[in-house]
Design a protein around this motif. Structure first.
Motif, PDB file in Angstrom:
ATOM      1  N   LYS A  22       4.612   8.707  11.854  1.00 38.15           N
ATOM      2  CA  LYS A  22       5.085   8.224  10.559  1.00 38.15           C
ATOM      3  C   LYS A  22       5.930   6.967  10.746  1.00 38.15           C
ATOM      4  N   ILE A  23       5.825   6.059   9.778  1.00 38.72           N
ATOM      5  CA  ILE A  23       6.705   4.891   9.756  1.00 38.72           C
ATOM      6  C   ILE A  23       7.319   4.766   8.367  1.00 38.72           C
ATOM      7  N   GLN A  24       8.499   4.155   8.312  1.00 37.29           N
ATOM      8  CA  GLN A  24       9.112   3.791   7.045  1.00 37.29           C
ATOM      9  C   GLN A  24       9.466   2.314   7.091  1.00 37.29           C
ATOM     10  N   VAL A  25       9.078   1.594   6.055  1.00 37.45           N
ATOM     11  CA  VAL A  25       9.335   0.159   5.970  1.00 37.45           C
ATOM     12  C   VAL A  25      10.440  -0.063   4.943  1.00 37.45           C
ATOM     13  N   VAL A  26      11.497  -0.768   5.357  1.00 40.37           N
ATOM     14  CA  VAL A  26      12.665  -0.958   4.490  1.00 40.37           C
ATOM     15  C   VAL A  26      13.041  -2.429   4.406  1.00 40.37           C
ATOM     16  N   ASP A  27      13.884  -2.755   3.409  1.00 39.59           N
ATOM     17  CA  ASP A  27      14.408  -4.111   3.284  1.00 39.59           C
ATOM     18  C   ASP A  27      15.765  -4.203   3.989  1.00 39.59           C
ATOM     19  N   ASP A  28      16.441  -5.342   3.849  1.00 45.84           N
ATOM     20  CA  ASP A  28      17.719  -5.556   4.540  1.00 45.84           C
ATOM     21  C   ASP A  28      18.802  -4.566   4.110  1.00 45.84           C
ATOM     22  N   ASP A  29      18.666  -4.013   2.893  1.00 45.79           N
ATOM     23  CA  ASP A  29      19.650  -3.052   2.401  1.00 45.79           C
ATOM     24  C   ASP A  29      19.291  -1.612   2.750  1.00 45.79           C
ATOM     25  N   GLY A  30      18.186  -1.434   3.459  1.00 47.38           N
ATOM     26  CA  GLY A  30      17.764  -0.089   3.837  1.00 47.38           C
ATOM     27  C   GLY A  30      16.940   0.634   2.799  1.00 47.38           C
ATOM     28  N   ASN A  31      16.554  -0.049   1.709  1.00 51.71           N
ATOM     29  CA  ASN A  31      15.721   0.567   0.680  1.00 51.71           C
ATOM     30  C   ASN A  31      14.257   0.533   1.096  1.00 51.71           C
ATOM     31  N   GLY A  32      13.541   1.635   0.868  1.00 46.88           N
ATOM     32  CA  GLY A  32      12.127   1.674   1.196  1.00 46.88           C
ATOM     33  C   GLY A  32      11.325   0.668   0.387  1.00 46.88           C
ATOM     34  N   ILE A  33      10.329   0.044   1.014  1.00 43.86           N
ATOM     35  CA  ILE A  33       9.480  -0.947   0.341  1.00 43.86           C
ATOM     36  C   ILE A  33       8.117  -0.318   0.055  1.00 43.86           C
ATOM     37  N   PRO A  34       7.785  -0.084  -1.214  1.00 40.17           N
ATOM     38  CA  PRO A  34       6.471   0.465  -1.545  1.00 40.17           C
ATOM     39  C   PRO A  34       5.365  -0.574  -1.380  1.00 40.17           C
ATOM     40  N   LEU A  35       4.142  -0.104  -1.226  1.00 40.71           N
ATOM     41  CA  LEU A  35       2.939  -0.923  -1.216  1.00 40.71           C
ATOM     42  C   LEU A  35       2.919  -1.982  -0.126  1.00 40.71           C
ATOM     43  N   VAL A  36       3.452  -1.659   1.027  1.00 33.46           N
ATOM     44  CA  VAL A  36       3.277  -2.508   2.203  1.00 33.46           C
ATOM     45  C   VAL A  36       1.925  -2.165   2.811  1.00 33.46           C
ATOM     46  N   SER A  37       1.059  -3.149   2.972  1.00 34.78           N
ATOM     47  CA  SER A  37      -0.229  -2.913   3.626  1.00 34.78           C
ATOM     48  C   SER A  37      -0.020  -2.873   5.134  1.00 34.78           C
ATOM     49  N   VAL A  38      -0.532  -1.827   5.767  1.00 37.68           N
ATOM     50  CA  VAL A  38      -0.395  -1.647   7.209  1.00 37.68           C
ATOM     51  C   VAL A  38      -1.772  -1.807   7.830  1.00 37.68           C
ATOM     52  N   LEU A  39      -1.892  -2.778   8.740  1.00 37.87           N
ATOM     53  CA  LEU A  39      -3.170  -3.118   9.369  1.00 37.87           C
ATOM     54  C   LEU A  39      -3.074  -2.953  10.878  1.00 37.87           C
ATOM     55  N   THR A  40      -4.223  -2.787  11.527  1.00 33.57           N
ATOM     56  CA  THR A  40      -4.261  -2.779  12.981  1.00 33.57           C
ATOM     57  C   THR A  40      -4.196  -4.210  13.499  1.00 33.57           C
ATOM     58  N   GLU A  41      -4.150  -4.359  14.817  1.00 36.76           N
ATOM     59  CA  GLU A  41      -4.175  -5.696  15.429  1.00 36.76           C
ATOM     60  C   GLU A  41      -5.454  -6.451  15.094  1.00 36.76           C
ATOM     61  N   VAL A  54       7.191   4.824   2.936  1.00 39.37           N
ATOM     62  CA  VAL A  54       6.704   5.646   4.048  1.00 39.37           C
ATOM     63  C   VAL A  54       5.179   5.643   4.107  1.00 39.37           C
ATOM     64  N   LEU A  55       4.644   5.506   5.320  1.00 37.45           N
ATOM     65  CA  LEU A  55       3.237   5.758   5.604  1.00 37.45           C
ATOM     66  C   LEU A  55       3.197   6.919   6.589  1.00 37.45           C
ATOM     67  N   ALA A  56       2.502   7.982   6.227  1.00 37.10           N
ATOM     68  CA  ALA A  56       2.583   9.235   6.982  1.00 37.10           C
ATOM     69  C   ALA A  56       1.983   9.135   8.376  1.00 37.10           C
ATOM     70  N   ASP A  57       1.016   8.231   8.586  1.00 33.83           N
ATOM     71  CA  ASP A  57       0.342   8.199   9.885  1.00 33.83           C
ATOM     72  C   ASP A  57      -0.270   6.822  10.115  1.00 33.83           C
ATOM     73  N   VAL A  58       0.036   6.208  11.250  1.00 38.91           N
ATOM     74  CA  VAL A  58      -0.569   4.924  11.599  1.00 38.91           C
ATOM     75  C   VAL A  58      -1.878   5.106  12.359  1.00 38.91           C
ATOM     76  N   LYS A  59      -2.338   6.356  12.442  1.00 39.58           N
ATOM     77  CA  LYS A  59      -3.657   6.699  12.991  1.00 39.58           C
ATOM     78  C   LYS A  59      -3.849   6.214  14.418  1.00 39.58           C
ATOM     79  N   GLY A  60      -2.815   6.402  15.230  1.00 42.41           N
ATOM     80  CA  GLY A  60      -2.934   6.109  16.650  1.00 42.41           C
ATOM     81  C   GLY A  60      -2.742   4.666  17.044  1.00 42.41           C
ATOM     82  N   ALA A  61      -2.486   3.775  16.097  1.00 38.28           N
ATOM     83  CA  ALA A  61      -2.302   2.355  16.420  1.00 38.28           C
ATOM     84  C   ALA A  61      -0.994   2.155  17.178  1.00 38.28           C
ATOM     85  N   SER A  62      -1.046   1.415  18.278  1.00 33.24           N
ATOM     86  CA  SER A  62       0.177   1.135  19.037  1.00 33.24           C
ATOM     87  C   SER A  62       0.923  -0.060  18.462  1.00 33.24           C
TER      88      SER A  62
END
Length: 373
Positions: A22-41, A54-62
């Motif tokens: 799981k990952i959580q993406v936040v801004d400078d104030d620590g607030n979660g950022i919705p609708l962040v697109s997460v891509l592989t390399e 929050v994205l529950a699983d990055v599906k094995g991406a390093s």
């Protein structure tokens, strides 16, 4: 015994490797950022963050690439990130704001409020990018007609180049055009005051701390409104809102069709606040729309990003003259280099390298197909 211990250790390693990261993406104030697109390399689409970032699983991406309409894209290594997402484990990522803004608009007694929009549209089937298009949408909003948008020309990249691919880019340009026209009506204002949101969607806006509100219906929380640094940032899970409204308003066929296709539609909209702390028609800054649903060819994903780049009040003659001048510079398809130059000139974040590589691969693929004919 040694053999048994080795087997147990191997089983534990397999279990750990299979565990969702799981990952959580936040801004400078620590607030979660919705609708962040997460891509592989390689630019494959993994998923998008929820209302808490929050994205529950990055599906094995390093390593993953993060993109969002209001933040700089970045590539991160999962193992290098600090731990903890709430009390549930995971990794935390802080995204950096973009230095993006527009000059204040001087109000003049003229019939048109002109906004020039720059859009990007990404179309995926399952996790693979199939079509990309981008361009400029000039819209004159008629002030006396409730800010009804009149579009006079759309300039895009990829309209001809990508027709051999799965999705026609003009469909995406049309969708972007409709989104741009609607930007004269701030979603926050509609959520707070709009009769349809109250009566049909059964939504309400309730306080959730200082300068924060939640959007909800009788069943669940659907989104949030945040006022920060002179901006109104609204995120709404419109898909769940639509399905709920279908059910309570007796539109069972629509609800069933959306549920069977696992349909989702979410968006984030950013407006400037005026001196009284309210949103107005001329305050649009940016928006990101995200659709997903199951289709015959796989899971279809469409992401559209829209930025306001120019604003002014005009009369009809001024609008026609400006449109004519704009056409000289951007008539027909625009190249990726021309689009990048336009984006830099207006402080729009550049495409992530992984996205750009995936786009270039699309044009090569199409060229190869043409060469074989």
């Amino acid at each position: 015994m040694k053999k048994i211990l080795m087997m147990v250790a191997a089983a534990i390693m397999v279990a750990l490797s299979a565990q969702a990261q799981k990952i959580q993406v936040v801004d400078d104030d620590g607030n979660g950022i919705p609708l962040v697109s997460v891509l592989t390399e390689d630019g494959l689409f993994i998923g998008a963050t929820d209302l808490n970032g929050v994205l529950a699983d990055v599906k094995g991406a390093s390593k993953v690439t993060l993109t969002h309409v209001a933040f700089k894209p970045q590539l991160v290594t999962i193992a290098d990130l600090p731990s903890s997402v709430g009390n549930e484990g995971g990794r935390k990522i802080t995204m950096e704001d973009i230095d993006y803004g527009l000059d204040e608009v001087v109000v003049k007694p003229k019939p048109y409020f002109y906004t020039e929009y720059y859009f990007r549209a990404f179309s995926y089937i399952d996790d693979s990018l199939r079509v990309y298009t981008a361009g400029i949408i000039p819209v004159a909003h008629e002030i006396r007609d409730k800010y009804k948008g009149i579009t006079k020309g759309v300039w895009t990249f990829g309209g001809a180049a990508n027709k051999a691919l799965a999705w026609n880019t003009m469909d995406m340009a049309d969708r972007a055009e409709q989104c741009a026209k609607g930007n004269a009506s701030p979603i926050e204002k509609s959520l707070r005051e709009g009769k349809k949101f109250n009566d049909y969607y059964k939504t309400s806006v309730e306080p959730d701390g200082e300068n924060r509100w939640i959007i909800k219906n009788p069943e669940e929380v659907l989104g949030q409104i945040i006022h920060d640094d002179g901006l109104s940032i609204t995120t709404l899970d419109a898909g769940r809102s639509q399905i709920y409204a279908n059910k309570v308003n007796g539109e069972d066929k629509k609800a069933k069709a959306r549920e069977e296709r696992d349909y989702t539609y979410q968006y984030t909209e950013v407006f400037k606040l005026n001196e009284e702390g309210n949103v107005q028609h001329d305050g649009f800054v940016m928006e990101e729309d995200h659709w997903e649903y199951n289709a015959k060819k796989g899971r279809k994903i469409l992401i559209i990003q829209i930025y306001a780049t120019e604003k002014s009040y005009m009369d009809e003659d001024e609008f026609k003259a400006h449109r004519k001048e704009l056409t000289k510079g951007y008539a027909g398809d625009m190249s990726l280099d021309e689009l990048a130059a336009y984006a830099r000139a207006h402080k729009i974040p550049e495409l992530a390298p992984q996205q750009l590589d995936a786009i270039k691969a699309l044009t090569k693929q199409t060229t190869n197909k043409k060469d074989k004919k």
